[in-house]
Enzyme design. Structure first.
Site, PDB file in Angstrom:
ATOM      1  N   ASP A  12     -71.482 -31.199   2.790  1.00 31.11           N
ATOM      2  CA  ASP A  12     -71.907 -32.014   3.521  1.00 31.11           C
ATOM      3  C   ASP A  12     -72.342 -33.255   2.890  1.00 31.11           C
ATOM      4  OD1 ASP A  12     -73.291 -33.049   5.887  1.00 31.11           O
ATOM      5  OD2 ASP A  12     -75.234 -32.594   5.164  1.00 31.11           O
ATOM      6  N   SER A  13     -72.891 -34.279   3.201  1.00 28.09           N
ATOM      7  CA  SER A  13     -73.582 -35.541   2.625  1.00 28.09           C
ATOM      8  C   SER A  13     -74.751 -35.317   1.920  1.00 28.09           C
ATOM      9  CB  SER A  13     -73.584 -36.538   3.583  1.00 28.09           C
ATOM     10  OG  SER A  13     -74.346 -36.370   4.605  1.00 28.09           O
ATOM     11  N   TYR A  44     -73.410 -40.520   4.871  1.00 31.46           N
ATOM     12  CA  TYR A  44     -71.792 -41.029   5.170  1.00 31.46           C
ATOM     13  C   TYR A  44     -71.796 -41.778   6.350  1.00 31.46           C
ATOM     14  CZ  TYR A  44     -70.076 -37.470   1.726  1.00 31.46           C
ATOM     15  OH  TYR A  44     -69.806 -36.655   0.588  1.00 31.46           O
ATOM     16  N   GLY A  45     -72.750 -41.639   7.198  1.00 32.27           N
ATOM     17  CA  GLY A  45     -72.555 -42.362   8.524  1.00 32.27           C
ATOM     18  C   GLY A  45     -72.674 -43.817   8.414  1.00 32.27           C
ATOM     19  N   CYS A  75     -70.238 -31.397   8.144  1.00 27.75           N
ATOM     20  CA  CYS A  75     -70.670 -32.879   8.233  1.00 27.75           C
ATOM     21  C   CYS A  75     -69.801 -33.437   9.470  1.00 27.75           C
ATOM     22  CB  CYS A  75     -70.376 -33.477   6.952  1.00 27.75           C
ATOM     23  SG  CYS A  75     -70.661 -35.371   7.060  1.00 27.75           S
ATOM     24  N   ASN A  76     -70.183 -33.909  10.390  1.00 29.44           N
ATOM     25  CA  ASN A  76     -69.702 -34.550  11.506  1.00 29.44           C
ATOM     26  C   ASN A  76     -68.635 -35.825  11.007  1.00 29.44           C
ATOM     27  OD1 ASN A  76     -70.387 -33.021  14.572  1.00 29.44           O
ATOM     28  ND2 ASN A  76     -72.159 -32.968  12.941  1.00 29.44           N
ATOM     29  N   THR A  77     -69.503 -36.627  10.223  1.00 25.50           N
ATOM     30  CA  THR A  77     -68.801 -37.719   9.892  1.00 25.50           C
ATOM     31  C   THR A  77     -67.556 -37.475   9.086  1.00 25.50           C
ATOM     32  OG1 THR A  77     -70.875 -38.957   9.890  1.00 25.50           O
ATOM     33  CG2 THR A  77     -69.045 -40.003   8.604  1.00 25.50           C
ATOM     34  N   GLU A 154     -83.486 -36.255   5.281  1.00 22.06           N
ATOM     35  CA  GLU A 154     -83.543 -36.222   3.816  1.00 22.06           C
ATOM     36  C   GLU A 154     -84.690 -36.476   3.360  1.00 22.06           C
ATOM     37  OE1 GLU A 154     -80.646 -35.826   1.528  1.00 22.06           O
ATOM     38  OE2 GLU A 154     -79.618 -35.061   3.423  1.00 22.06           O
ATOM     39  N   CYS A 186     -74.585 -34.491  14.383  1.00 25.10           N
ATOM     40  CA  CYS A 186     -74.734 -34.547  13.018  1.00 25.10           C
ATOM     41  C   CYS A 186     -75.556 -32.983  12.442  1.00 25.10           C
ATOM     42  CB  CYS A 186     -75.380 -35.670  12.749  1.00 25.10           C
ATOM     43  SG  CYS A 186     -76.074 -35.837  10.828  1.00 25.10           S
ATOM     44  N   THR A 187     -74.950 -32.621  11.491  1.00 25.99           N
ATOM     45  CA  THR A 187     -75.799 -31.276  11.258  1.00 25.99           C
ATOM     46  C   THR A 187     -77.136 -31.553  10.345  1.00 25.99           C
ATOM     47  OG1 THR A 187     -74.405 -31.609   8.831  1.00 25.99           O
ATOM     48  CG2 THR A 187     -73.594 -30.195  10.538  1.00 25.99           C
ATOM     49  N   HIS A 188     -77.516 -32.999  10.318  1.00 28.72           N
ATOM     50  CA  HIS A 188     -78.743 -33.162  10.088  1.00 28.72           C
ATOM     51  C   HIS A 188     -79.836 -32.785  11.290  1.00 28.72           C
ATOM     52  CE1 HIS A 188     -77.266 -34.683   6.123  1.00 28.72           C
ATOM     53  NE2 HIS A 188     -78.451 -35.026   5.782  1.00 28.72           N
TER      54      HIS A 188
END
Length: 283
Positions: A12-13, A44-45, A75-77, A154, A186-188
């Site tokens: 993931d980012s 990344y988005g 990561c969806n992006t 983050e 988004c996985t966040h």
């Protein structure tokens, strides 16, 4: 080591993909996980799709060099812009998080009105809309970018008045939309799920792709004869291009288990490809 006993690679980012790692560890407790969080280049988005694709290739090469038996793009992006390219380039099973999340949303909605939130790149790709409509063309999809959410996660800001106001402002677009299901694209975002649920109210179902991805991964491992049937101890390992202390803190807070000071390994950029990095393991 047999191929089936090799770890599952996840990337993931940043730390958001740990939600996917946690779901995989819960549903597949006999599997070891090797996680990579690219915190130095997060989020990344906000970046150009071609740059995200390049990052995804670099990280995949790094993880396959360890080695791992499969890859999960948590990561969806990165899934939106890199999944097909990675599947064409590398000879291992590679899964993203968009199709499992879309399938869960279609199975959940009662009025066929689905909302999707994600990073700017994910929303601009319309990847969820395409995946949802491919499953059921009768669905009505409302998409909205929430670029403010990843920086909150983050930084470890997961609740409180400021966070709730940011979430409330971002989700106001859905007030009159009639959606009964919202996909966290988004996985966040699952780390903000308590606030999101509070803002939306009990009538809107909130879908995280993490659980669905873990179920699809299990099916893929069975089909590919890569499911680890060894009942021995597992070893979960974590890499980051950012601050190792922040990654350790995220692991300790989210998994509620102590994490050794050497359990997270910082990796410098550019990434060394096809190089096995010696590191500690979290058992």
């Amino acid at each position: 080591m047999k191929a089936c006993e090799q770890p599952i690679g996840i990337f993931d980012s940043g730390v958001g993909g740990l939600t996917v790692a946690r779901a995989i560890q819960t549903q597949l407790p006999q599997e070891s996980v090797m996680y990579f969080g690219d915190r130095a280049r997060c989020p990344y988005g906000d970046q150009a799709p071609e740059d995200v694709l390049q990052y995804a290739v670099e990280i995949s090469e790094f993880l396959l060099g360890q080695p791992v038996k499969c890859l999960v793009i948590a990561c969806n992006t990165a899934t939106a812009v890199a999944l097909e390219a990675l599947q064409a380039k590398f000879p291992v099973p590679i899964l993203g998080v968009i199709e499992p999340g879309a399938a869960a949303a279609v199975a959940t909605t009662k009025n066929r009105r689905i909302g999707v939130i994600g990073t700017s790149v994910t929303i601009q790709s319309h990847a969820y809309r395409k995946a949802i409509l491919a499953l059921d063309s009768r669905m009505h999809v409302v998409e909205h970018a929430c670029p403010e959410f990843v920086p909150l996660v983050e930084r470890g800001q997961l609740d409180g008045p400021v966070v709730e106001q940011v979430v409330r402002d971002a989700l106001s677009v859905f007030a009159e939309s009639g959606v009964d299901t919202l996909v966290l694209g988004c996985t966040h975002y699952p780390l903000l799920q308590p606030v999101i649920r509070r803002v939306l109210g009990p009538l809107v179902h909130v879908i995280s792709s993490a659980e669905a991805t873990a179920r699809v991964l299990r099916e893929e491992l069975v089909v590919s004869d890569l499911l680890n049937r060894n009942k021995g101890p597992v070893a979960h390992r974590y890499f980051t291009t950012g601050d190792g202390a922040k990654m350790r803190l995220a692991l300790a807070n989210w998994f509620k288990t102590p994490v050794a000071s050497d359990a997270v390994v910082p990796v410098g950029l550019p990434l060394p490809s096809h190089a096995v990095v010696r590191h500690a393991a979290v058992h």
